[in-house]
Design a protein around this motif. Structure first.
Motif, PDB file in Angstrom:
ATOM      1  N   TRP A 130       0.818  -1.210   0.000  1.00 32.18           N
ATOM      2  CA  TRP A 130       0.000   0.000   0.000  1.00 32.18           C
ATOM      3  C   TRP A 130       0.851   1.260   0.000  1.00 32.18           C
ATOM      4  CZ3 TRP A 130      -4.815  -0.338  -1.314  1.00 32.18           C
ATOM      5  CH2 TRP A 130      -5.538  -1.494  -1.022  1.00 32.18           C
ATOM      6  N   SER A 131       2.036   1.188   0.540  1.00 27.19           N
ATOM      7  CA  SER A 131       2.853   2.391   0.686  1.00 27.19           C
ATOM      8  C   SER A 131       4.157   2.364  -0.114  1.00 27.19           C
ATOM      9  CB  SER A 131       3.189   2.614   2.167  1.00 27.19           C
ATOM     10  OG  SER A 131       3.867   1.485   2.698  1.00 27.19           O
ATOM     11  N   ALA A 132       4.655   1.170  -0.450  1.00 27.25           N
ATOM     12  CA  ALA A 132       5.929   1.063  -1.153  1.00 27.25           C
ATOM     13  C   ALA A 132       5.798   1.503  -2.614  1.00 27.25           C
ATOM     14  CB  ALA A 132       6.443  -0.373  -1.088  1.00 27.25           C
ATOM     15  N   VAL A 133       6.865   2.049  -3.155  1.00 28.14           N
ATOM     16  CA  VAL A 133       6.880   2.475  -4.556  1.00 28.14           C
ATOM     17  C   VAL A 133       8.058   1.830  -5.264  1.00 28.14           C
ATOM     18  CG1 VAL A 133       5.737   4.672  -4.086  1.00 28.14           C
ATOM     19  CG2 VAL A 133       8.236   4.543  -3.998  1.00 28.14           C
ATOM     20  N   ASP A 134       7.970   1.730  -6.599  1.00 30.87           N
ATOM     21  CA  ASP A 134       9.070   1.176  -7.372  1.00 30.87           C
ATOM     22  C   ASP A 134      10.040   2.293  -7.762  1.00 30.87           C
ATOM     23  OD1 ASP A 134       7.886   2.550  -9.442  1.00 30.87           O
ATOM     24  OD2 ASP A 134       7.107   0.780 -10.454  1.00 30.87           O
ATOM     25  N   THR A 135      11.001   1.966  -8.600  1.00 31.44           N
ATOM     26  CA  THR A 135      12.034   2.932  -8.965  1.00 31.44           C
ATOM     27  C   THR A 135      11.487   4.106  -9.762  1.00 31.44           C
ATOM     28  OG1 THR A 135      12.542   1.581 -10.924  1.00 31.44           O
ATOM     29  CG2 THR A 135      13.858   1.200  -8.931  1.00 31.44           C
ATOM     30  N   ARG A 136      10.304   3.929 -10.343  1.00 34.05           N
ATOM     31  CA  ARG A 136       9.686   5.020 -11.113  1.00 34.05           C
ATOM     32  C   ARG A 136       8.709   5.834 -10.275  1.00 34.05           C
ATOM     33  NH1 ARG A 136       7.266   2.326 -16.415  1.00 34.05           N
ATOM     34  NH2 ARG A 136       6.194   1.147 -14.779  1.00 34.05           N
ATOM     35  N   GLY A 137       8.568   5.436  -9.005  1.00 29.95           N
ATOM     36  CA  GLY A 137       7.664   6.167  -8.132  1.00 29.95           C
ATOM     37  C   GLY A 137       6.233   5.665  -8.150  1.00 29.95           C
ATOM     38  N   ASP A 138       5.977   4.543  -8.850  1.00 25.91           N
ATOM     39  CA  ASP A 138       4.626   3.971  -8.906  1.00 25.91           C
ATOM     40  C   ASP A 138       4.389   3.100  -7.672  1.00 25.91           C
ATOM     41  OD1 ASP A 138       4.131   5.126 -11.395  1.00 25.91           O
ATOM     42  OD2 ASP A 138       5.053   3.437 -12.444  1.00 25.91           O
ATOM     43  N   CYS A 139       3.227   3.246  -7.071  1.00 32.30           N
ATOM     44  CA  CYS A 139       2.897   2.454  -5.883  1.00 32.30           C
ATOM     45  C   CYS A 139       2.749   0.985  -6.266  1.00 32.30           C
ATOM     46  CB  CYS A 139       1.603   2.967  -5.257  1.00 32.30           C
ATOM     47  SG  CYS A 139       1.227   2.177  -3.667  1.00 32.30           S
ATOM     48  N   LEU A 140       3.330   0.091  -5.462  1.00 32.48           N
ATOM     49  CA  LEU A 140       3.308  -1.338  -5.791  1.00 32.48           C
ATOM     50  C   LEU A 140       1.904  -1.926  -5.793  1.00 32.48           C
ATOM     51  CD1 LEU A 140       6.463  -2.808  -3.980  1.00 32.48           C
ATOM     52  CD2 LEU A 140       6.207  -1.966  -6.321  1.00 32.48           C
ATOM     53  N   ILE A 141       0.974  -1.344  -5.008  1.00 31.58           N
ATOM     54  CA  ILE A 141      -0.386  -1.893  -4.989  1.00 31.58           C
ATOM     55  C   ILE A 141      -1.015  -1.824  -6.371  1.00 31.58           C
ATOM     56  CG2 ILE A 141      -1.562   0.286  -4.410  1.00 31.58           C
ATOM     57  CD1 ILE A 141      -2.398  -3.235  -3.054  1.00 31.58           C
ATOM     58  N   ASP A 142      -0.604  -0.852  -7.181  1.00 27.21           N
ATOM     59  CA  ASP A 142      -1.158  -0.711  -8.517  1.00 27.21           C
ATOM     60  C   ASP A 142      -0.625  -1.761  -9.479  1.00 27.21           C
ATOM     61  OD1 ASP A 142      -2.606   1.554  -7.728  1.00 27.21           O
ATOM     62  OD2 ASP A 142      -0.891   2.861  -8.094  1.00 27.21           O
ATOM     63  N   LYS A 143       0.435  -2.442  -9.084  1.00 33.61           N
ATOM     64  CA  LYS A 143       1.029  -3.475  -9.930  1.00 33.61           C
ATOM     65  C   LYS A 143       0.734  -4.879  -9.422  1.00 33.61           C
ATOM     66  CE  LYS A 143       5.325  -2.546 -11.074  1.00 33.61           C
ATOM     67  NZ  LYS A 143       6.752  -2.168 -10.927  1.00 33.61           N
ATOM     68  N   LEU A 144       0.052  -4.963  -8.266  1.00 30.32           N
ATOM     69  CA  LEU A 144      -0.251  -6.269  -7.676  1.00 30.32           C
ATOM     70  C   LEU A 144      -1.368  -6.949  -8.458  1.00 30.32           C
ATOM     71  CD1 LEU A 144       0.428  -8.141  -5.262  1.00 30.32           C
ATOM     72  CD2 LEU A 144      -1.451  -7.027  -4.032  1.00 30.32           C
ATOM     73  N   ARG A 145      -1.128  -8.163  -8.916  1.00 25.87           N
ATOM     74  CA  ARG A 145      -2.119  -8.895  -9.716  1.00 25.87           C
ATOM     75  C   ARG A 145      -2.593 -10.183  -9.054  1.00 25.87           C
ATOM     76  NH1 ARG A 145      -2.489  -4.717 -11.300  1.00 25.87           N
ATOM     77  NH2 ARG A 145      -2.427  -3.873 -13.404  1.00 25.87           N
ATOM     78  N   TRP A 146      -1.754 -10.810  -8.250  1.00 26.97           N
ATOM     79  CA  TRP A 146      -2.202 -12.009  -7.544  1.00 26.97           C
ATOM     80  C   TRP A 146      -1.389 -12.256  -6.281  1.00 26.97           C
ATOM     81  CZ3 TRP A 146       1.694 -15.566  -7.135  1.00 26.97           C
ATOM     82  CH2 TRP A 146       2.641 -15.637  -8.166  1.00 26.97           C
ATOM     83  N   ILE A 147      -2.042 -12.944  -5.355  1.00 25.22           N
ATOM     84  CA  ILE A 147      -1.423 -13.375  -4.107  1.00 25.22           C
ATOM     85  C   ILE A 147      -1.698 -14.871  -3.954  1.00 25.22           C
ATOM     86  CG2 ILE A 147      -1.476 -13.211  -1.596  1.00 25.22           C
ATOM     87  CD1 ILE A 147      -2.429 -10.342  -1.883  1.00 25.22           C
ATOM     88  N   SER A 148      -0.670 -15.631  -3.658  1.00 22.47           N
ATOM     89  CA  SER A 148      -0.802 -17.075  -3.455  1.00 22.47           C
ATOM     90  C   SER A 148      -0.480 -17.408  -2.011  1.00 22.47           C
ATOM     91  CB  SER A 148       0.149 -17.832  -4.398  1.00 22.47           C
ATOM     92  OG  SER A 148       0.169 -19.222  -4.090  1.00 22.47           O
ATOM     93  N   MET A 149      -1.329 -18.236  -1.386  1.00 19.64           N
ATOM     94  CA  MET A 149      -1.108 -18.713  -0.021  1.00 19.64           C
ATOM     95  C   MET A 149      -1.426 -20.195   0.048  1.00 19.64           C
ATOM     96  SD  MET A 149      -2.746 -15.499   2.119  1.00 19.64           S
ATOM     97  CE  MET A 149      -4.155 -15.429   1.017  1.00 19.64           C
ATOM     98  N   GLY A 150      -0.784 -20.886   0.961  1.00 20.95           N
ATOM     99  CA  GLY A 150      -0.921 -22.335   1.006  1.00 20.95           C
ATOM    100  C   GLY A 150      -0.013 -22.933  -0.056  1.00 20.95           C
ATOM    101  N   TYR A 151      -0.471 -23.949  -0.743  1.00 21.56           N
ATOM    102  CA  TYR A 151       0.314 -24.511  -1.845  1.00 21.56           C
ATOM    103  C   TYR A 151       0.443 -23.478  -2.957  1.00 21.56           C
ATOM    104  CZ  TYR A 151       0.848 -29.356  -0.343  1.00 21.56           C
ATOM    105  OH  TYR A 151       1.239 -30.493   0.318  1.00 21.56           O
ATOM    106  N   HIS A 152       1.659 -23.292  -3.457  1.00 25.12           N
ATOM    107  CA  HIS A 152       1.915 -22.363  -4.543  1.00 25.12           C
ATOM    108  C   HIS A 152       2.034 -23.125  -5.856  1.00 25.12           C
ATOM    109  CE1 HIS A 152       2.547 -19.399  -1.495  1.00 25.12           C
ATOM    110  NE2 HIS A 152       3.628 -20.000  -1.019  1.00 25.12           N
ATOM    111  N   TYR A 153       1.379 -22.615  -6.859  1.00 23.87           N
ATOM    112  CA  TYR A 153       1.479 -23.210  -8.187  1.00 23.87           C
ATOM    113  C   TYR A 153       2.783 -22.761  -8.839  1.00 23.87           C
ATOM    114  CZ  TYR A 153       0.186 -24.400 -13.002  1.00 23.87           C
ATOM    115  OH  TYR A 153       0.150 -24.926 -14.271  1.00 23.87           O
ATOM    116  N   ASP A 154       3.522 -23.714  -9.398  1.00 24.87           N
ATOM    117  CA  ASP A 154       4.760 -23.408 -10.097  1.00 24.87           C
ATOM    118  C   ASP A 154       4.420 -23.090 -11.547  1.00 24.87           C
ATOM    119  OD1 ASP A 154       7.179 -23.489 -11.532  1.00 24.87           O
ATOM    120  OD2 ASP A 154       8.082 -24.875 -10.088  1.00 24.87           O
TER     121      ASP A 154
END
Length: 380
Positions: A130-154
């Motif tokens: 929510w607060s971190a930004v990348d090298t271009r100053g874009d917030c990482l939440i805007d680039k988040l597309r998926w979250i995996s928990m439990g077994y992770h698909y390879d």
């Protein structure tokens, strides 16, 4: 004549167009659209009737279709407060990888895997997506597309691997178990993997099958939150007709039995909370049931639904767990965000409360969240 492949490809291509003809999309609050669906009653179990997220099972509207055995659509599965709690879990616990345990004060981190962590983009100490930004100053939440928990698909090897897993949220395991048990689908679902997807208008998910879990006898549970989108469900071969459905905030889909490995896709995510997909004269809100093609009110619905019908040319409005259904984005988002002030949100991010509320409001106004819950392991 269509080839097998053309049926899926053509449907996907047609519905993803910005100016697509949406008359084939089934509005599940419409009595005419749902005339081929059947109502399946839930089965109240021995569990306590009150649940912090789910509504009472007798208030659920469970729709099935004779041409898609094992496919279920549930409307009204969550209480008004419950759907807020689930959304808070996603946006606070899962997105940040942090949760409270025990006495409520002990810090415990989920080892979540995300599309960004796979690329080495992770928040610095003291920050979250929510607060971190990348090298271009874009917030990482805007680039988040998926979250995996439990077994992770390879994604490279296209498989699940023993030991390639992290902690699995107990509340998702319980939700999947209770939902499938109350429908009489599965008595012993032990979910151990989830993929939380974040879609924005313009995003799509092509036709695919979920068939790499080690136990395909167990159902897959999928929960939709936020912006509405179109889900297309087919059969286990590419020649089966496609069922295009409009999914809304709080809808639950189950793929089980003959439909467990059915082809499915998301060709479109809408940029409004009230897309116009139905040209019929009568629409009814989520607190209704469908039986033999007739909509009837359900007095016990726990989501404070006001049933309203339209006549030709009139607009549709009503209350659901998501808030007001026409131009309701700001109302339910504001209600949810305001409730967050009671939480110690500084535990999850370094933003001020006002900045965090603004960030979440903007995020929810342009995001569809899908929580896919499944069992990978095969138990004896």
């Amino acid at each position: 004549m269509d080839t097998d492949v053309d049926i899926l490809k053509r449907t996907f291509k047609d519905l993803k167009k910005k100016n697509a003809n949406l008359e084939t999309v089934i509005e599940t609050n419409c009595r005419d659209c749902c005339k081929n669906f059947e109502l399946k009653p839930s089965i109240p179990g021995q569990e306590p009737s009150h649940h912090e997220i789910l509504s009472a099972p007798e208030s659920w509207n469970v729709l099935t279709h004779p041409e898609y055995p094992g496919f279920y659509l549930i409307k009204g599965a969550f209480s008004g407060d419950g759907i807020k709690r689930l959304l808070a879990r996603v946006l606070l616990h899962y997105v940040t990888g942090r949760t409270r345990r025990g006495d409520g004060m002990k810090e415990c981190e989920y080892q979540v895997r995300t599309n960004l962590s796979c690329l080495g983009e992770t928040p610095n100490e003291g920050h979250s997506y929510w607060s971190a930004v990348d090298t271009r100053g874009d917030c990482l939440i805007d680039k988040l597309r998926w979250i995996s928990m439990g077994y992770h698909y390879d994604w490279t090897a296209r498989e699940y691997r023993p030991g390639f897993k992290s902690e699995f949220p107990v509340e998702l395991k319980e939700l999947a178990h209770l939902i499938t048990k109350r429908l009489g689908i599965c008595e012993d679902l032990r979910a151990d993997a989830t993929l939380v997807n974040f879609y924005h208008p313009g995003d799509t998910l092509a036709f695919h099958q979920d068939e790499l879990e080690w136990d395909l006898s167990k159902p897959l549970v999928s929960i939709s939150l936020g912006l509405p989108g179109i889900l297309c469900v087919g059969g286990t071969n590419r020649s089966h007709p496609v069922l295009p459905l409009l999914l809304s905030h709080g809808d639950v889909i189950i793929l089980s039995g003959a439909s467990r490995t059915a082809y499915h896709a998301v060709p479109r995510v809408f940029d409004t909370f009230s897309p116009s997909t139905c040209s019929h004269d009568t629409l009814v809100t989520h607190g209704t049931m469908v039986t033999h093609g007739t909509m009837v009110s359900h007095a016990s619905c726990s989501q404070d639904v006001t049933m309203t019908e339209t006549t030709s040319g009139e607009s549709f409005s009503g209350e659901s767990a998501a808030g007001k259904d026409v131009k309701f984005g700001n109302e339910w988002v504001s209600s949810f965000v305001n409730d967050l002030s009671s939480e110690n949100c500084s535990f999850y991010h370094p933003l001020t409360m006002t900045a965090f509320q603004e960030k979440i409001s903007e995020f929810l106004a342009r995001t569809r969240i899908n929580i896919s819950i499944r069992q990978v392991e095969k138990h004896s």
